[in-house]
Scaffold this motif. Sequence first.
Motif, PDB file in Angstrom:
ATOM      1  N   PRO A  91       0.833  -1.205   0.000  1.00 41.57           N
ATOM      2  CA  PRO A  91       0.000   0.000   0.000  1.00 41.57           C
ATOM      3  C   PRO A  91       0.868   1.256   0.000  1.00 41.57           C
ATOM      4  O   PRO A  91       1.964   1.264   0.566  1.00 41.57           O
ATOM      5  CB  PRO A  91      -0.782  -0.100   1.310  1.00 41.57           C
ATOM      6  N   GLU A  92       0.361   2.281  -0.651  1.00 39.99           N
ATOM      7  CA  GLU A  92       1.065   3.562  -0.689  1.00 39.99           C
ATOM      8  C   GLU A  92       0.168   4.628  -0.071  1.00 39.99           C
ATOM      9  O   GLU A  92      -0.985   4.774  -0.467  1.00 39.99           O
ATOM     10  CB  GLU A  92       1.393   3.926  -2.136  1.00 39.99           C
ATOM     11  N   LEU A  93       0.709   5.334   0.915  1.00 43.02           N
ATOM     12  CA  LEU A  93      -0.038   6.418   1.541  1.00 43.02           C
ATOM     13  C   LEU A  93       0.214   7.678   0.730  1.00 43.02           C
ATOM     14  O   LEU A  93       1.318   8.219   0.726  1.00 43.02           O
ATOM     15  CB  LEU A  93       0.399   6.618   2.993  1.00 43.02           C
ATOM     16  N   GLU A  94      -0.819   8.120   0.010  1.00 41.54           N
ATOM     17  CA  GLU A  94      -0.689   9.328  -0.791  1.00 41.54           C
ATOM     18  C   GLU A  94      -1.084  10.529   0.054  1.00 41.54           C
ATOM     19  O   GLU A  94      -2.105  10.493   0.751  1.00 41.54           O
ATOM     20  CB  GLU A  94      -1.579   9.247  -2.033  1.00 41.54           C
ATOM     21  N   ALA A  95      -0.274  11.541   0.019  1.00 36.77           N
ATOM     22  CA  ALA A  95      -0.530  12.759   0.786  1.00 36.77           C
ATOM     23  C   ALA A  95      -0.391  13.963  -0.129  1.00 36.77           C
ATOM     24  O   ALA A  95       0.594  14.079  -0.861  1.00 36.77           O
ATOM     25  CB  ALA A  95       0.453  12.868   1.947  1.00 36.77           C
ATOM     26  N   SER A 153       6.741   4.513  12.332  1.00 38.72           N
ATOM     27  CA  SER A 153       6.818   3.414  11.349  1.00 38.72           C
ATOM     28  C   SER A 153       5.976   2.219  11.780  1.00 38.72           C
ATOM     29  O   SER A 153       6.462   1.104  11.919  1.00 38.72           O
ATOM     30  CB  SER A 153       8.270   2.997  11.122  1.00 38.72           C
ATOM     31  N   GLU A 154       4.699   2.460  11.979  1.00 42.02           N
ATOM     32  CA  GLU A 154       3.786   1.416  12.441  1.00 42.02           C
ATOM     33  C   GLU A 154       3.125   0.648  11.304  1.00 42.02           C
ATOM     34  O   GLU A 154       2.535  -0.401  11.539  1.00 42.02           O
ATOM     35  CB  GLU A 154       2.692   2.039  13.319  1.00 42.02           C
ATOM     36  N   LEU A 159       7.589   3.423   0.832  1.00 37.79           N
ATOM     37  CA  LEU A 159       8.255   4.623   1.330  1.00 37.79           C
ATOM     38  C   LEU A 159       9.104   5.204   0.220  1.00 37.79           C
ATOM     39  O   LEU A 159       9.884   4.484  -0.407  1.00 37.79           O
ATOM     40  CB  LEU A 159       9.136   4.305   2.536  1.00 37.79           C
ATOM     41  N   PRO A 160       8.979   6.492  -0.029  1.00 33.04           N
ATOM     42  CA  PRO A 160       9.748   7.079  -1.128  1.00 33.04           C
ATOM     43  C   PRO A 160      11.254   7.030  -0.898  1.00 33.04           C
ATOM     44  O   PRO A 160      12.014   7.089  -1.839  1.00 33.04           O
ATOM     45  CB  PRO A 160       9.239   8.528  -1.183  1.00 33.04           C
TER      46      PRO A 160
END
Length: 191
Positions: A91-95, A153-154, A159-160
């Motif tokens: 999964p990628e967290l997009e912000a 880092s949970e 991560l980029p």
Amino acid sequence: MVEDVGEAFDNRDIYTKGTWMLHSLRNYIGEEAFWAGTRHLLYGTAEPWALAYPITPRYRSTEDFIRIMSEEAGMDIAWLVETYLYEAGMPELEAQRDGNRLELRWKVPGDRPFPMPVTVSINGEEQRVAVSEEPTELTLPGEGASVILDPHSEVLRVLPLIGDCSEQTDVQIQHNIDRYTRMAGEYGWRR
């Protein structure tokens, strides 16, 4: 003595994904449920100290793991396990930030549901934020607010800063393996 520690530092290793999946699960369901579930998986009870010796561990399937951990957590965790185990990607967290507005959403391989909350630190104050595939909007105290996503880092995610080594040549990878192997010898590291 370590002969070749390079393989332990090659982040293309799928075994690290499994350990990080467990770390993410533990942070999601909590310590108590995680360890009770682990004991239940291994020994058939969350209280193995009550068993007579010798204690025989049990062998379980992925379905058993999902069922038992869901029972101990009091919630369905199938989405989490299936996302990490059945998809090659993470999964990628997009912000996206625009002034004092921060928008978060998960981009998930296979378009799986992934309602994983994320800790967000805003000016040093942490809050747990519900995030899914749909955008979640936060209002920041100002345009200059300091924001750190997942500061402890949970959650296992793209991560980029950490790639999958696909950008490295075989020569670069071998250089890293040689360097860590040399360091292992110098420092006496052991497996």
